[in-house]
Design an enzyme around this catalytic site. Structure first.
Site, PDB file in Angstrom:
ATOM      1  N   GLY A   1      -3.910  11.975  17.133  1.00  0.00           N
ATOM      2  CA  GLY A   1      -4.505  10.917  16.301  1.00  0.00           C
ATOM      3  C   GLY A   1      -4.331  11.267  14.830  1.00  0.00           C
ATOM      4  O   GLY A   1      -4.524  12.419  14.445  1.00  0.00           O
TER       5      GLY A   1
ATOM      6  N   ARG B   1       2.220  17.352   1.645  1.00  0.00           N
ATOM      7  CA  ARG B   1       2.589  17.569   0.236  1.00  0.00           C
ATOM      8  C   ARG B   1       2.512  19.058  -0.129  1.00  0.00           C
ATOM      9  O   ARG B   1       3.435  19.630  -0.731  1.00  0.00           O
ATOM     10  CB  ARG B   1       1.647  16.767  -0.656  1.00  0.00           C
ATOM     11  CG  ARG B   1       1.769  17.071  -2.136  1.00  0.00           C
ATOM     12  CD  ARG B   1       0.717  16.272  -2.874  1.00  0.00           C
ATOM     13  NE  ARG B   1       0.802  16.417  -4.296  1.00  0.00           N
ATOM     14  CZ  ARG B   1      -0.155  16.942  -5.050  1.00  0.00           C
ATOM     15  NH1 ARG B   1      -1.262  17.394  -4.491  1.00  0.00           N
ATOM     16  NH2 ARG B   1      -0.016  17.024  -6.344  1.00  0.00           N
ATOM     17  N   ALA B   2       1.384  19.677   0.271  1.00  0.00           N
ATOM     18  CA  ALA B   2       1.200  21.094  -0.076  1.00  0.00           C
ATOM     19  C   ALA B   2       2.280  21.955   0.581  1.00  0.00           C
ATOM     20  O   ALA B   2       2.834  22.862  -0.051  1.00  0.00           O
ATOM     21  CB  ALA B   2      -0.189  21.547   0.366  1.00  0.00           C
TER      22      ALA B   2
ATOM     23  N   GLY C   1      -4.789  18.116  16.364  1.00  0.00           N
ATOM     24  CA  GLY C   1      -5.957  18.639  17.072  1.00  0.00           C
ATOM     25  C   GLY C   1      -5.583  19.640  18.159  1.00  0.00           C
ATOM     26  O   GLY C   1      -4.543  20.312  18.069  1.00  0.00           O
TER      27      GLY C   1
ATOM     28  N   ILE D   1     -10.176  13.948  12.888  1.00  0.00           N
ATOM     29  CA  ILE D   1     -11.474  13.549  12.330  1.00  0.00           C
ATOM     30  C   ILE D   1     -12.639  14.122  13.151  1.00  0.00           C
ATOM     31  O   ILE D   1     -13.769  14.160  12.687  1.00  0.00           O
ATOM     32  CB  ILE D   1     -11.633  12.001  12.256  1.00  0.00           C
ATOM     33  CG1 ILE D   1     -11.535  11.351  13.646  1.00  0.00           C
ATOM     34  CG2 ILE D   1     -10.665  11.396  11.270  1.00  0.00           C
ATOM     35  CD1 ILE D   1     -12.033   9.910  13.680  1.00  0.00           C
ATOM     36  N   ASP D   2     -12.348  14.585  14.372  1.00  0.00           N
ATOM     37  CA  ASP D   2     -13.423  14.924  15.313  1.00  0.00           C
ATOM     38  C   ASP D   2     -14.215  16.194  14.966  1.00  0.00           C
ATOM     39  O   ASP D   2     -15.326  16.380  15.447  1.00  0.00           O
ATOM     40  CB  ASP D   2     -12.860  15.075  16.728  1.00  0.00           C
ATOM     41  CG  ASP D   2     -12.238  13.788  17.242  1.00  0.00           C
ATOM     42  OD1 ASP D   2     -12.560  12.718  16.698  1.00  0.00           O
ATOM     43  OD2 ASP D   2     -11.419  13.853  18.184  1.00  0.00           O
TER      44      ASP D   2
ATOM     45  N   ARG E   1     -27.201  -1.410   7.839  1.00  0.00           N
ATOM     46  CA  ARG E   1     -28.669  -1.348   7.695  1.00  0.00           C
ATOM     47  C   ARG E   1     -29.182  -2.545   6.883  1.00  0.00           C
ATOM     48  O   ARG E   1     -30.194  -3.152   7.238  1.00  0.00           O
ATOM     49  CB  ARG E   1     -29.097  -0.029   7.046  1.00  0.00           C
ATOM     50  CG  ARG E   1     -30.602   0.032   6.849  1.00  0.00           C
ATOM     51  CD  ARG E   1     -31.094   1.314   6.236  1.00  0.00           C
ATOM     52  NE  ARG E   1     -31.153   2.405   7.189  1.00  0.00           N
ATOM     53  CZ  ARG E   1     -30.451   3.524   7.115  1.00  0.00           C
ATOM     54  NH1 ARG E   1     -29.622   3.711   6.110  1.00  0.00           N
ATOM     55  NH2 ARG E   1     -30.582   4.461   8.013  1.00  0.00           N
TER      56      ARG E   1
ATOM     57  N   GLU F   1     -19.226   8.456  20.604  1.00  0.00           N
ATOM     58  CA  GLU F   1     -18.516   7.836  21.737  1.00  0.00           C
ATOM     59  C   GLU F   1     -18.526   8.730  22.979  1.00  0.00           C
ATOM     60  O   GLU F   1     -18.438   8.233  24.098  1.00  0.00           O
ATOM     61  CB  GLU F   1     -17.066   7.501  21.353  1.00  0.00           C
ATOM     62  CG  GLU F   1     -16.196   8.716  21.050  1.00  0.00           C
ATOM     63  CD  GLU F   1     -14.733   8.389  20.767  1.00  0.00           C
ATOM     64  OE1 GLU F   1     -14.318   7.224  20.889  1.00  0.00           O
ATOM     65  OE2 GLU F   1     -14.002   9.332  20.410  1.00  0.00           O
TER      66      GLU F   1
HETATM   67  O1  F6P Z   1      -8.922  12.526  18.068  1.00  0.00           O
HETATM   68  C1  F6P Z   1      -9.238  11.530  17.185  1.00  0.00           C
HETATM   69  C2  F6P Z   1      -9.686  10.297  17.910  1.00  0.00           C
HETATM   70  O2  F6P Z   1      -9.853   9.301  16.912  1.00  0.00           O
HETATM   71  C3  F6P Z   1     -10.949  10.428  18.745  1.00  0.00           C
HETATM   72  O3  F6P Z   1     -12.116  10.409  17.964  1.00  0.00           O
HETATM   73  C4  F6P Z   1     -10.812   9.236  19.664  1.00  0.00           C
HETATM   74  O4  F6P Z   1     -11.530   9.451  20.858  1.00  0.00           O
HETATM   75  C5  F6P Z   1      -9.330   9.192  19.912  1.00  0.00           C
HETATM   76  O5  F6P Z   1      -8.724   9.834  18.810  1.00  0.00           O
HETATM   77  C6  F6P Z   1      -8.752   7.825  20.050  1.00  0.00           C
HETATM   78  O6  F6P Z   1      -7.401   7.974  20.303  1.00  0.00           O
HETATM   79  P1  F6P Z   1      -6.333   6.813  20.420  1.00  0.00           P
HETATM   80  O7  F6P Z   1      -5.978   6.410  19.037  1.00  0.00           O
HETATM   81  O8  F6P Z   1      -5.176   7.443  21.120  1.00  0.00           O
HETATM   82  O9  F6P Z   1      -7.001   5.728  21.185  1.00  0.00           O
END
Ligand code: F6P
Length: 326
Positions: free
Chosen positions: A17, A27-28, A108, A132-133, A160, A228
């Site tokens: 992802g 870039r770096a 990841g 991002i996780d 909110r 999630e």
């Molecule tokens: O690993 C990042 C992530 O955004 C997770 O938070 C999410 O579960 C997953 O990728 C979604 O992946 P995809 O874009 O393959 O549906």
């Protein structure tokens, strides 16, 4: 003693992802490599691009001003072919055909496994934590996490506002795969009333009873963030409504969390880790996962890094709960 191989050309790829900050890392890598007289090649579309030989020279002029851009200029993919030996061998042939003396991967845990596979096939590889996780235990923070959390907080503010105007309960589902860090950090920083995470057991009926009690006392709006990996926001909202009769709406933030310009923190993290990756390769070091502990850039064996169990920050969770319970 064997002579250290001189590094003249390296490849860089983003995989899995995408995450804000991948471009800042690219870039770096290109700039630090250039400073050391090393050419950088971009492998497009992750490990798939390596298998297919989709490899292009990255001139510094191309990357000089990409640090603020979301996504990844190299594109990315999840590549099941690379899990197979055949795919890996094909990728290695391509790396050899392009004379790549080393590779930096950004992604990841799947990407880390891919990087370890390349090392096992004698392609010196360093991997950077891009997701991002924030689910990689060897590093305090992954590139993109800060941006995702900041984005979630901005959305929470808007959600909110409208929930309060309508006396509604708001359920906000966030990403994180099996990790609750986005929910935890956004929950604390966004003053959420409930933070539902895979790492903590929760009793939805107790929560419903509390929500009803609060509403009866004149506080009909509560905000819930749900990771999630713990539950589906839509289902949770329906259940709360059916049990309490309170008007409950859900928002699944989805891919908004993965896009957008990276925060300064993510850009700086990406730059530091990218620099370290190139330094490792030029020092003849391979098979390392680069991360940050405290404010110190660290690296460790990729498989060891993968095997380290993720420690849940219970103290932060308890603090988040304290701050909204009084
Ligand atoms: O690993 C990042 C992530 O955004 C997770 O938070 C999410 O579960 C997953 O990728 C979604 O992946 P995809 O874009 O393959 O549906």
């Amino acid at each position: 003693m064997a002579k250290k191989k001189e590094i003249r050309r390296i490849g860089v790829l983003s995989s899995g992802g995408d995450t804000p900050g991948m471009n800042a890392a690219i870039r770096a890598i290109v700039m630090v490599a250039e400073e050391n007289g090393i050419e950088t090649y971009g492998i497009r579309g992750g490990f798939r691009g390596m298998i297919n030989g989709d490899i292009v020279h990255l001139d510094p002029s191309v990357v000089r001003t990409i640090a603020h851009k979301g996504g990844t200029i190299l594109k990315t993919s999840r590549c099941p072919e690379f899990v197979e030996k055949e795919g890996q061998e094909r990728a290695v042939q391509m790396a050899q055909a392009y004379d790549l003396d080393g590779v930096v991967t950004i992604g990841g845990d799947g990407t880390m496994r891919g990087a370890a596979a390349l090392c096992a096939l004698n392609i010196p590889t360093i991997t950077l934590p891009g997701t991002i996780d924030n689910d990689l235990s060897y590093t305090d923070y992954t590139i993109g996490f800060d941006t995702a959390v900041s984005g979630v907080i901005n959305e929470i503010i808007k959600i909110r506002d409208t929930m309060v105007s309508h006396d509604r309960i708001g359920v906000v589902e966030v990403m994180g795969n099996r990790c609750g860090d986005i929910a935890l950090h956004a929950g604390l920083a966004g003053s959420m009333d409930y933070i539902i995470l895979p790492e903590m057991e929760y009793d939805i009926d107790v929560m419903c009873a509390e929500l009803k009690k609060k509403a009866l006392k004149g506080h009909p709006t509560s905000m819930i963030v749900v990771a999630e990996g713990a539950a589906h926001g839509n289902e949770m909202a329906k259940y709360i409504n059916s049990r309490t009769g309170l008007d409950t709406k859900s928002v699944v933030l989805g891919y908004t969390q993965r896009g957008g310009s990276p925060t300064a923190r993510d850009r700086i993290l990406a730059a530091r880790l990218g620099q370290h990756a190139v330094r490792l390769l030029t020092s003849g070091v391979s098979n390392r996962a680069v991360g940050v502990r405290g404010d110190v850039v660290v690296d460790m064996d990729i498989m060891e890094a993968l095997e380290k169990p993720k420690v849940f920050n219970r103290e932060l969770y308890d603090l988040a709960c304290t701050l909204v319970r009084q």
